[in-house]
Design a protein around this motif. Structure first.
Motif, mmCIF file in Angstrom:
data_model
loop_
_atom_site.group_PDB
_atom_site.id
_atom_site.type_symbol
_atom_site.label_atom_id
_atom_site.label_comp_id
_atom_site.label_asym_id
_atom_site.label_seq_id
_atom_site.Cartn_x
_atom_site.Cartn_y
_atom_site.Cartn_z
ATOM 1 N N ILE A 1 0.812 -1.177 0.010
ATOM 2 C CA ILE A 1 0.058 0.084 -0.145
ATOM 3 C C ILE A 1 0.723 1.322 -0.052
ATOM 4 O O ILE A 1 0.688 2.196 -0.801
ATOM 5 N N LEU A 2 1.892 1.226 0.871
ATOM 6 C CA LEU A 2 2.635 2.518 0.788
ATOM 7 C C LEU A 2 3.432 2.571 -0.337
ATOM 8 O O LEU A 2 3.660 3.782 -0.652
ATOM 9 N N LEU A 3 4.009 1.724 -0.895
ATOM 10 C CA LEU A 3 4.983 1.714 -2.143
ATOM 11 C C LEU A 3 4.065 2.112 -3.386
ATOM 12 O O LEU A 3 4.462 2.968 -4.183
ATOM 13 N N LEU A 4 3.000 1.626 -3.549
ATOM 14 C CA LEU A 4 1.992 1.532 -4.758
ATOM 15 C C LEU A 4 1.273 3.050 -4.891
ATOM 16 O O LEU A 4 0.379 3.134 -5.836
ATOM 17 N N THR A 5 0.862 3.509 -3.604
ATOM 18 C CA THR A 5 -0.248 4.580 -3.538
ATOM 19 C C THR A 5 0.568 5.983 -3.026
ATOM 20 O O THR A 5 -0.083 6.742 -3.042
ATOM 21 N N GLY A 6 1.708 5.922 -2.457
ATOM 22 C CA GLY A 6 2.434 6.971 -1.993
ATOM 23 C C GLY A 6 1.799 7.616 -0.685
ATOM 24 O O GLY A 6 1.791 8.634 -0.356
ATOM 25 N N MET A 7 1.041 6.550 -0.062
ATOM 26 C CA MET A 7 0.246 7.347 0.935
ATOM 27 C C MET A 7 1.355 7.502 2.194
ATOM 28 O O MET A 7 2.190 6.974 2.464
ATOM 29 N N ARG A 8 0.920 8.478 2.976
ATOM 30 C CA ARG A 8 1.689 8.880 4.071
ATOM 31 C C ARG A 8 1.256 7.818 5.055
ATOM 32 O O ARG A 8 0.251 7.175 5.343
ATOM 33 N N VAL A 9 2.446 7.414 6.103
ATOM 34 C CA VAL A 9 2.280 6.575 7.264
ATOM 35 C C VAL A 9 1.093 6.701 7.888
ATOM 36 O O VAL A 9 0.252 5.972 8.327
ATOM 37 N N SER A 10 1.025 8.274 8.471
ATOM 38 C CA SER A 10 -0.128 8.739 9.284
ATOM 39 C C SER A 10 -1.532 8.163 8.738
ATOM 40 O O SER A 10 -2.334 7.882 9.249
ATOM 41 N N GLU A 11 -1.594 8.379 7.374
ATOM 42 C CA GLU A 11 -2.965 8.162 6.687
ATOM 43 C C GLU A 11 -3.177 6.554 6.852
ATOM 44 O O GLU A 11 -4.232 6.393 6.885
ATOM 45 N N LEU A 12 -2.403 5.783 6.585
ATOM 46 C CA LEU A 12 -2.402 4.443 6.580
ATOM 47 C C LEU A 12 -2.816 3.987 8.219
ATOM 48 O O LEU A 12 -3.887 3.171 8.462
ATOM 49 N N VAL A 13 -2.116 4.481 9.115
ATOM 50 C CA VAL A 13 -2.276 4.047 10.660
ATOM 51 C C VAL A 13 -3.706 4.491 11.055
ATOM 52 O O VAL A 13 -4.212 4.156 11.569
ATOM 53 N N ASN A 14 -4.320 5.669 10.359
ATOM 54 C CA ASN A 14 -5.574 6.159 10.738
ATOM 55 C C ASN A 14 -6.474 5.656 10.135
ATOM 56 O O ASN A 14 -8.088 5.841 10.239
ATOM 57 N N ALA A 15 -6.448 4.877 8.866
ATOM 58 C CA ALA A 15 -7.601 4.051 7.955
ATOM 59 C C ALA A 15 -8.129 3.074 8.640
ATOM 60 O O ALA A 15 -7.714 2.458 9.578
ATOM 61 N N ASN A 16 -9.393 3.019 8.454
ATOM 62 C CA ASN A 16 -10.033 1.949 9.043
ATOM 63 C C ASN A 16 -10.850 1.097 7.694
ATOM 64 O O ASN A 16 -10.610 1.509 6.437
ATOM 65 N N ILE A 17 -11.234 -0.176 8.057
ATOM 66 C CA ILE A 17 -11.601 -1.087 7.191
ATOM 67 C C ILE A 17 -12.841 -0.542 6.254
ATOM 68 O O ILE A 17 -13.090 -0.701 5.247
ATOM 69 N N GLU A 18 -13.762 0.231 7.105
ATOM 70 C CA GLU A 18 -14.762 0.967 6.728
ATOM 71 C C GLU A 18 -14.600 1.897 5.535
ATOM 72 O O GLU A 18 -15.667 2.223 4.686
ATOM 73 N N ASP A 19 -13.203 2.245 5.460
ATOM 74 C CA ASP A 19 -12.896 3.407 4.322
ATOM 75 C C ASP A 19 -12.570 2.629 3.055
ATOM 76 O O ASP A 19 -12.457 3.358 2.242
ATOM 77 N N LEU A 20 -12.552 1.165 3.072
ATOM 78 C CA LEU A 20 -12.383 0.712 1.815
ATOM 79 C C LEU A 20 -13.590 0.706 1.026
ATOM 80 O O LEU A 20 -14.790 0.862 1.612
ATOM 81 N N GLY A 21 -13.601 0.541 -0.256
ATOM 82 C CA GLY A 21 -14.782 0.673 -1.169
ATOM 83 C C GLY A 21 -14.437 0.362 -2.575
ATOM 84 O O GLY A 21 -13.236 0.044 -3.005
ATOM 85 N N GLU A 22 -15.386 0.425 -3.413
ATOM 86 C CA GLU A 22 -15.150 0.305 -4.857
ATOM 87 C C GLU A 22 -15.918 1.469 -5.658
ATOM 88 O O GLU A 22 -17.040 1.806 -5.153
ATOM 89 N N GLU A 23 -15.477 1.972 -6.458
ATOM 90 C CA GLU A 23 -15.950 3.221 -7.288
ATOM 91 C C GLU A 23 -15.614 3.032 -8.841
ATOM 92 O O GLU A 23 -14.351 3.028 -9.067
ATOM 93 N N ARG A 24 -16.764 3.016 -9.348
ATOM 94 C CA ARG A 24 -16.573 2.793 -10.902
ATOM 95 C C ARG A 24 -15.528 1.904 -11.451
ATOM 96 O O ARG A 24 -14.786 1.796 -12.340
#
Length: 331
Positions: free
Chosen positions: A145-168
């Motif tokens: 996730i960190l390598l392929l999305t460039g997400m900040r570590v703090s953003e990953l740490v604070n993410a919840n499963i409920e934040d996952l989804g599908e769009e188009r």
């Protein structure tokens, strides 16, 4: 007046109360870093017998010089920004007592416009991902996730499963960027597969957890990456280097600069881009380009390994035939 009563006692400004109130206006990593920076400022004031809120320009220049002996140019500028913000807050809340910001006129140290971090190459990334898969499902999910999305570590740490989804048709994760801004980012196929394997049916709670079921911390991810680098035989990197690597690999893959800026959530001062209809086009997410290139590197490695194995089999068969012939001749 209420703010003055809370921040003053006996007609005296309470520096730590003001600092605490100021830090409450920040969040996440910014609050953590500013808290550390203000602690350094108060330590410097105590060491040299100076009142934190009654400084002159010359004294703040001295503080900058003191910082320069201990920190990089970027860290010096961040310290000055933290202290300047503290004075601005005090001027607003204690306007009858604090009337100027002595940090405003202090020159910031020049910093390079080019990042000094080198990031990882595609081959190094392949080794890192291979090592992560062998390490643990959690490590594999985190690094993908960190390598392929460039997400900040703090953003990953604070993410919840409920934040996952599908769009188009895209697998996505909704993250909270700096300043509380929400953004939907693509999770490319390889990363999604690693994440699904790690979650193993979990449907709620923190996205990444510890072995005891608690939300993982930034330090926990940093420790994981350090151990992974040693195991995978990759040069030691910081967790933020994965974000840097994502950006450089995306650009090397031919992705437009604007698309990479959007992926990383960097602020863009060019307001005309708000009218760019393609700006949030998930089909053009740089994550897909990086994922495709890394899969190609992995496929090439696997093909080379298969070829080596096939050659070894042929050589072994040839040697056995030669030995068998030699044994018959000797008999």
């Amino acid at each position: 007046m209420g703010a003055e009563l809370a921040l003053m006692e006996g007609g005296q400004i309470q520096p730590f109360a003001v600092a605490g109130a100021y830090l409450l206006t920040k969040s996440g990593r910014t609050r953590t870093e500013y808290q550390r920076d203000l602690r350094h400022y108060f330590t410097w004031c105590a060491e040299f017998g100076r009142d934190p809120f009654f400084q002159k320009r010359a004294q703040m220049d001295a503080f900058k010089n003191w910082l320069s002996d201990h920190y990089s140019a970027g860290a010096v500028n961040r310290h000055l920004s933290a202290v300047s913000g503290l004075f601005k807050y005090a001027m607003a809340e204690l306007e009858d007592f604090i009337v100027r910001n002595p940090v405003a006129l202090v020159d910031r140290k020049p910093t390079s416009s080019i990042s000094q971090a080198t990031g990882l190459t595609f081959v190094e990334c392949d080794l890192l991902l291979l090592g992560a898969q062998a390490y643990s499902l959690r490590c594999s999910a985190v690094v993908h996730i960190l390598l392929l999305t460039g997400m900040r570590v703090s953003e990953l740490v604070n993410a919840n499963i409920e934040d996952l989804g599908e769009e188009r048709g895209h697998k996505v994760l909704r993250v909270t960027r700096k300043g509380g801004r929400q953004q939907t980012i693509v999770i490319p196929p390889t990363a999604w597969a690693a994440l699904e394997a790690y979650l193993d049916g979990r449907t709620s709670g923190p996205l990444i957890i510890t072995s005891t079921g608690r939300r993982i911390t930034r330090q926990g991810i940093w420790d994981m990456v350090k151990r992974l680098c040693r195991r995978a035989g990759v040069r030691m990197i910081r967790t933020h280097d994965l974000r840097h690597t994502c950006a450089t690999l995306a650009l090397e893959s031919g992705m437009p600069l604007e698309a990479v800026q959007d992926l990383l959530g960097h602020a863009d001062p060019r307001t005309t881009r708000r009218y760019d209809r393609a700006r949030n086009n998930l089909d053009a997410s740089p994550s897909y380009a990086i994922d495709e290139k890394l899969r190609a590197v992995a496929a090439r490695r696997q093909a080379e390994a298969a070829l080596d194995e096939a050659v070894e089999v042929l050589v072994d068969e040839a040697l056995r035939e030669v030995l068998a012939t030699a044994e018959l001749a000797a008999a």
